[in-house]
Design a protein around this motif. Structure first.
Motif, short mmCIF file in Angstrom:
data_model
loop_
_atom_site.label_atom_id
_atom_site.label_comp_id
_atom_site.label_asym_id
_atom_site.label_seq_id
_atom_site.Cartn_x
_atom_site.Cartn_y
_atom_site.Cartn_z
N GLN A 45 6.57 -33.45 -95.79
CA GLN A 45 7.72 -34.35 -95.66
C GLN A 45 8.41 -34.23 -94.31
O GLN A 45 8.90 -35.23 -93.76
CB GLN A 45 8.74 -34.09 -96.78
N LEU A 46 8.47 -33.02 -93.74
CA LEU A 46 9.22 -32.79 -92.50
C LEU A 46 8.33 -32.73 -91.26
O LEU A 46 8.83 -32.74 -90.14
CB LEU A 46 10.05 -31.50 -92.60
N GLY A 47 7.03 -32.64 -91.47
CA GLY A 47 6.12 -32.60 -90.32
C GLY A 47 6.25 -31.32 -89.51
O GLY A 47 5.97 -31.30 -88.32
N ASN A 48 6.68 -30.24 -90.17
CA ASN A 48 6.93 -28.99 -89.47
C ASN A 48 6.46 -27.84 -90.34
O ASN A 48 6.95 -27.67 -91.46
CB ASN A 48 8.42 -28.85 -89.15
N GLY A 49 5.55 -27.05 -89.83
CA GLY A 49 5.04 -25.90 -90.57
C GLY A 49 6.00 -24.75 -90.64
O GLY A 49 5.68 -23.72 -91.24
N PHE A 50 7.16 -24.88 -90.03
CA PHE A 50 8.12 -23.79 -90.01
C PHE A 50 9.37 -24.10 -90.82
O PHE A 50 10.46 -23.64 -90.50
CB PHE A 50 8.47 -23.40 -88.58
N ALA A 51 9.21 -24.85 -91.90
CA ALA A 51 10.31 -25.05 -92.84
C ALA A 51 10.34 -23.82 -93.75
O ALA A 51 9.30 -23.29 -94.13
CB ALA A 51 10.09 -26.32 -93.65
N VAL A 52 11.55 -23.36 -94.09
CA VAL A 52 11.69 -22.14 -94.89
C VAL A 52 12.56 -22.39 -96.12
O VAL A 52 13.44 -23.25 -96.11
CB VAL A 52 12.28 -20.97 -94.07
N THR A 53 12.30 -21.61 -97.16
CA THR A 53 13.09 -21.70 -98.39
C THR A 53 14.50 -21.20 -98.11
O THR A 53 14.69 -20.11 -97.60
CB THR A 53 12.48 -20.82 -99.50
N LYS A 54 15.48 -22.00 -98.47
CA LYS A 54 16.89 -21.64 -98.31
C LYS A 54 17.52 -21.30 -99.65
O LYS A 54 18.31 -20.36 -99.77
CB LYS A 54 17.63 -22.81 -97.65
N TYR A 55 17.17 -22.08 -100.70
CA TYR A 55 17.90 -21.95 -101.96
C TYR A 55 17.06 -22.47 -103.12
O TYR A 55 16.34 -23.46 -102.97
CB TYR A 55 19.19 -22.78 -101.86
N MET A 56 17.17 -21.80 -104.26
CA MET A 56 16.64 -22.30 -105.53
C MET A 56 17.76 -22.18 -106.55
O MET A 56 18.39 -21.14 -106.66
CB MET A 56 15.44 -21.48 -106.01
N PHE A 108 14.82 -26.56 -98.64
CA PHE A 108 14.08 -26.03 -97.49
C PHE A 108 14.81 -26.45 -96.22
O PHE A 108 15.36 -27.56 -96.16
CB PHE A 108 12.64 -26.55 -97.46
N VAL A 109 14.79 -25.58 -95.22
CA VAL A 109 15.42 -25.88 -93.94
C VAL A 109 14.35 -26.00 -92.88
O VAL A 109 13.43 -25.18 -92.81
CB VAL A 109 16.44 -24.77 -93.55
N ASN A 110 14.46 -27.03 -92.08
CA ASN A 110 13.56 -27.29 -90.96
C ASN A 110 13.95 -26.37 -89.81
O ASN A 110 15.08 -26.39 -89.34
CB ASN A 110 13.71 -28.76 -90.54
N MET A 111 13.02 -25.53 -89.33
CA MET A 111 13.32 -24.58 -88.26
C MET A 111 12.75 -25.06 -86.93
O MET A 111 11.64 -25.59 -86.88
CB MET A 111 12.73 -23.21 -88.60
N ASP A 114 13.26 -22.11 -81.72
CA ASP A 114 14.13 -20.97 -81.50
C ASP A 114 14.43 -20.20 -82.79
O ASP A 114 15.21 -19.25 -82.79
CB ASP A 114 15.44 -21.42 -80.85
N GLY A 115 13.85 -20.64 -83.92
CA GLY A 115 14.06 -19.96 -85.19
C GLY A 115 15.36 -20.33 -85.87
O GLY A 115 15.76 -19.69 -86.84
N LYS A 116 16.02 -21.37 -85.39
CA LYS A 116 17.28 -21.82 -85.97
C LYS A 116 17.09 -23.19 -86.62
O LYS A 116 16.18 -23.93 -86.24
CB LYS A 116 18.35 -21.90 -84.90
N PRO A 117 17.96 -23.55 -87.58
CA PRO A 117 17.84 -24.87 -88.19
C PRO A 117 17.83 -25.98 -87.14
O PRO A 117 18.59 -25.93 -86.17
CB PRO A 117 19.08 -24.96 -89.08
N SER A 118 16.95 -26.95 -87.37
CA SER A 118 16.76 -28.02 -86.39
C SER A 118 16.71 -29.37 -87.11
O SER A 118 16.08 -29.49 -88.17
CB SER A 118 15.44 -27.78 -85.66
N PRO A 119 17.36 -30.41 -86.55
CA PRO A 119 17.29 -31.74 -87.18
C PRO A 119 15.84 -32.21 -87.28
O PRO A 119 15.04 -32.00 -86.37
CB PRO A 119 18.08 -32.63 -86.21
N HIS A 120 15.52 -32.86 -88.39
CA HIS A 120 14.15 -33.34 -88.59
C HIS A 120 14.03 -34.85 -88.44
O HIS A 120 12.95 -35.35 -88.18
CB HIS A 120 13.60 -32.89 -89.95
N GLY A 121 15.11 -35.59 -88.61
CA GLY A 121 15.09 -37.02 -88.38
C GLY A 121 14.53 -37.90 -89.49
O GLY A 121 14.33 -39.09 -89.29
N PHE A 122 14.27 -37.34 -90.68
CA PHE A 122 13.71 -38.13 -91.77
C PHE A 122 14.76 -38.41 -92.83
O PHE A 122 15.68 -37.61 -93.04
CB PHE A 122 12.50 -37.44 -92.40
#
Length: 144
Positions: A45-56, A108-111, A114-122
């Motif tokens: 969905q985000l086109g980024n392999g560095f999305a990480v789990t934030k919350y369940m 999930f947060v798009n990283m 720099d390892g920080k949350p980044s806008p994904h634009g979707f």
């Protein structure tokens, strides 16, 4: 939510190594499978392999599975934030046709690089493969 709102993406076969002391599906195994499926869904969905789990959100097991049962997991995106993707998960037993659990909110947060949350634009779900990263993921090491 109706069955038409969620697409079942992955099926798993419950094997001996997936069982708890009670002889039923170990919740930890199931949660690992859900997190992996959610990560893959976020990558698509985000086109980024560095999305990480934030919350369940709360997880309520309403039934289980036994060795040899087949289960299926499904996810659907419910919201796109500026840097995040929120989804809903459902798992059901294909043999008994019972719901095993639902998780109303997985974030999930798009990283960025720099390892920080980044806008994904979707802002909407894709059913195409156009957002999958076009190259293998390169592991980022803290010392790099």
């Amino acid at each position: 939510m109706t069955d038409g709102d969620i697409t079942f993406h992955t099926r798993k076969w419950v094997r001996p190594e997936d069982l708890n002391a009670n002889g039923t599906l170990f919740g930890g195994s199931l949660l690992r499978w859900i997190d992996e499926e959610a990560a893959i869904y976020a990558i698509v969905q985000l086109g980024n392999g560095f999305a990480v789990t934030k919350y369940m959100s709360e997880i309520n097991f309403v039934s289980s599975a036994q060795q040899g049962d087949l289960i299926e997991m499904g996810l659907t995106a419910t919201a796109f934030g500026r840097t995040s993707l929120t989804m809903r998960a459902e798992v059901r037993n294909m043999i008994t046709r019972q719901s095993i659990l639902t998780i109303e909110k997985i974030v999930f947060v798009n990283m960025g690089d720099d390892g920080k949350p980044s806008p994904h634009g979707f802002t909407e779900i894709t059913y195409d493969r156009d957002r999958i990263p076009g190259e293998h993921l390169k592991i980022k090491h803290p010392e790099d």
